[in-house]
Motif scaffolding. Structure first.
Motif, PDB file in Angstrom:
ATOM      1  N   GLY A 190      -2.781   6.283   7.448  1.00 40.26           N
ATOM      2  CA  GLY A 190      -3.644   6.207   6.267  1.00 40.26           C
ATOM      3  C   GLY A 190      -3.233   5.061   5.350  1.00 40.26           C
ATOM      4  N   ASN A 191      -3.480   5.234   4.068  1.00 43.37           N
ATOM      5  CA  ASN A 191      -3.159   4.205   3.081  1.00 43.37           C
ATOM      6  C   ASN A 191      -1.662   4.243   2.773  1.00 43.37           C
ATOM      7  N   THR A 192      -1.001   3.083   2.818  1.00 48.03           N
ATOM      8  CA  THR A 192       0.423   3.028   2.510  1.00 48.03           C
ATOM      9  C   THR A 192       0.702   1.915   1.522  1.00 48.03           C
ATOM     10  N   SER A 193       1.448   2.265   0.487  1.00 45.72           N
ATOM     11  CA  SER A 193       1.963   1.289  -0.466  1.00 45.72           C
ATOM     12  C   SER A 193       3.472   1.353  -0.379  1.00 45.72           C
ATOM     13  N   ILE A 194       4.105   0.217  -0.589  1.00 53.40           N
ATOM     14  CA  ILE A 194       5.555   0.147  -0.529  1.00 53.40           C
ATOM     15  C   ILE A 194       6.077  -0.191  -1.922  1.00 53.40           C
TER      16      ILE A 194
END
Length: 173
Positions: free
Chosen positions: A78-82
């Motif tokens: 899915g959507n991933t932010s780091i």
């Protein structure tokens, strides 16, 4: 995105993974533009770097990294932010504070000084992690405590050796 652009992004991500000891993965999907801007501002104020990444490119960067990310590549769906930070608990505090008014961001996982945390249920544990500066402060406070007792005993003993010895022996009992 061309093959060259992808490999450049992977190289940059690999370098960022190598440079940072504290790495968080979160899902910020569903936040509107205003909330996303507010989250970015909160991250900036807390000295946390936030970036949205493609899962496949981050997975390849993790593979290329010298670090062992354990189960973390498995959360890349899915959507991933780091989020990167010098302080281990800063991103967790930003996420927890932000969640008071929104359901997101959701914590997918974190890599903190080689320890791996997976799942949103780990957020409170990550908030409670002490930074290096906080640990040093605790140690200094513990070391000062005995010295303060000695100084206190010297003052209350009336300045005579017998009085000081009596005061110290009473504190031990």
């Amino acid at each position: 995105m061309t093959r060259e652009e992808k490999s450049q992004v992977i190289e940059e991500l690999t370098a960022q993974l190598a440079e940072n000891a504290n790495i968080y993965l979160a899902d910020i999907s569903g936040l509107n533009a205003g909330n996303t801007s507010e989250l970015r501002r909160a991250c900036f104020k807390a000295n946390v770097q936030l970036a949205v990444v493609k899962n496949t490119l981050l997975a390849k960067a993790m593979e290329a990294s010298e670090k062992d990310f354990g189960e973390l590549p498995g959360v890349l769906k899915g959507n991933t932010s780091i989020l990167f930070s010098e302080t281990g608990n800063a991103p967790a505090k930003v996420i927890k504070t932000f969640r008071k008014k929104s359901e997101k961001p959701l914590l997918k996982g974190a890599f903190i000084e080689e320890a791996i945390y997976v799942g949103d249920d780990q957020l409170d544990a990550l908030v409670d992690i002490k930074s290096r500066e906080e640990l040093i402060g605790d140690i200094v406070a513990l070391l000062q405590s005995p010295a303060k007792n000695v100084v206190s005993a010297l003052k209350s003993g009336g300045g005579t050796l017998a009085g000081i010895i009596k005061t110290l022996s009473e504190k031990e009992g």
